[in-house]
Design an enzyme around this catalytic site. Structure first.
Site, short mmCIF file in Angstrom:
data_model
loop_
_atom_site.label_atom_id
_atom_site.label_comp_id
_atom_site.label_asym_id
_atom_site.label_seq_id
_atom_site.Cartn_x
_atom_site.Cartn_y
_atom_site.Cartn_z
N SER A 1 0.92 -1.06 -0.03
CA SER A 1 0.05 0.37 -0.36
C SER A 1 1.03 1.26 -0.19
O SER A 1 1.84 1.36 -0.84
CB SER A 1 -1.20 -0.58 0.88
OG SER A 1 -2.17 0.94 1.24
N ASP B 1 -5.76 -3.39 -2.77
CA ASP B 1 -4.99 -2.88 -1.37
C ASP B 1 -4.30 -4.57 -0.97
O ASP B 1 -5.06 -5.15 -0.52
CB ASP B 1 -5.55 -2.40 -0.88
CG ASP B 1 -4.46 -1.68 0.34
OD1 ASP B 1 -3.23 -2.37 0.71
OD2 ASP B 1 -5.12 -0.33 0.28
#
Length: 334
Positions: free
Chosen positions: A67, A181
């Site tokens: 991320s 993600d």
């Protein structure tokens, strides 16, 4: 490489065909790996961490990012750490809103096109294979829940796939895979750093501040008020008195801050991410963990970059003697 280390609840990572062969070639010198974790706006602390390490002569050979960790780690691997710091420090609440291209249709609230253009402006057409150090990002395949290790191809696309927060950013389509993600499966990718060849792994846990870590409350009852139940009243005067006593009881309770739906959603995601990270770190612990004190930094307070970078630097400088000692011990044992 033993894929069982990932645990029964996580699908094996998806690797390019020549990846395992490449890892098996061996290395003559000590390889230091950084595992940069997820944490939205708290990720600016990674900048301070890297700056403190580099100034102390602790230079990583390998970076595994998830991320926002993939954003900062990828930019550093491309030689753009100063550029990402300048960008972070320039952010204000108004500018942040200007970077978000909201949409009503699609798989995410934010299309992400403006952020993609910014990344491409600074990183250009760079591929992961062209970087001067080893880098990889973690993503999640939505259809299967597979943990996908992005070790080749476009650097910009790998970074975008790693930070595509579900419901917020549009997912990234790569071949036949739909990626989102990496924090959904591996918020702090220590396993990936080791797979890339790291002999020593330092991880950065953006959610490791003891003030924000959950625990277990073993006994709790659900009560509407802290008072004893009020008996049912029959006359109008008794009912009026009952309402008054109930109102007083409710107002006597400690004030509870009303939270917005978006805040509740991000807090829920943060709790899940923290629990996943704890589980993964227990199975494959790092050699050292840097945990900046970021409890007071909101997940979407990107405009507080100066403070967040300082907190990352402070946590790293405090741990530098231990980092140097661990590196010396590993180097002497080779």
């Amino acid at each position: 490489m033993d894929e069982e280390r990932l645990g029964d609840d996580v699908a094996p990572p998806v690797l390019p065909p020549d990846f395992v062969t490449d890892l098996a070639q061996g290395h003559d010198s000590l390889k230091l790996g950084l595992a940069l974790g997820s944490g939205a706006a708290r990720g600016w602390a990674h900048i301070g961490v890297l700056q403190a390490l580099l100034e102390a002569g602790v230079v990583p050979n390998i970076i595994a990012g998830c991320s926002v960790g993939a954003v900062v780690g990828g930019c550093h691997a491309a030689g753009k750490l100063d550029a990402v710091e300048a960008f972070a420090r320039s952010l204000t609440k108004r500018r942040i809103l200007g970077l978000l291209d909201f949409q009503l249709a699609g798989a995410g609230l934010i299309g992400g096109e403006r952020l993609r253009l910014l990344l491409e402006r600074d990183l250009g057409p760079l591929t992961i294979g062209e970087l001067k150090l080893r880098f990889a990002a973690v993503s999640t395949e939505i259809a299967t829940g597979h943990e996908v290790w992005l070790t080749q191809g476009s650097l910009v696309d790998a970074i975008r796939a790693s930070y595509a927060l579900p419901g917020i950013f549009e997912p990234i389509v790569s071949g036949r895979r739909v990626l989102m993600d990496g924090a959904l499966v591996n918020p702090i990718p220590v396993t990936l750093a080791r797979a890339l060849g790291a002999d020593v792994v330092i991880c950065v846990n953006l959610n490791g501040d003891p003030r924000s870590r959950g625990t277990v409350i073993p006994a709790h009852g659900c009560d509407r008020t802290s008072q004893s139940p009020v008996p049912m009243a029959t006359s109008w005067w008794s009912r009026l008195q009952t309402r008054r006593r109930m109102s007083e009881a409710l107002h006597a309770r400690p004030a509870i801050r009303v939270r917005r739906p978006a805040s509740i959603l991000t807090d829920a995601f943060n709790i899940a991410q923290d629990r996943i990270a704890r589980s993964r770190l227990a199975g494959d612990p790092p050699d050292l963990m840097i945990s900046p004190r970021l409890a007071e930094i909101g997940l979407f307070e990107f405009h507080r970059a100066a403070e967040t970078i300082s907190l990352g630097r402070a946590a790293t400088e405090k741990l530098l003697p231990e980092i140097q000692e661990v590196l010396a011990v590993h180097a002497a044992s080779r």
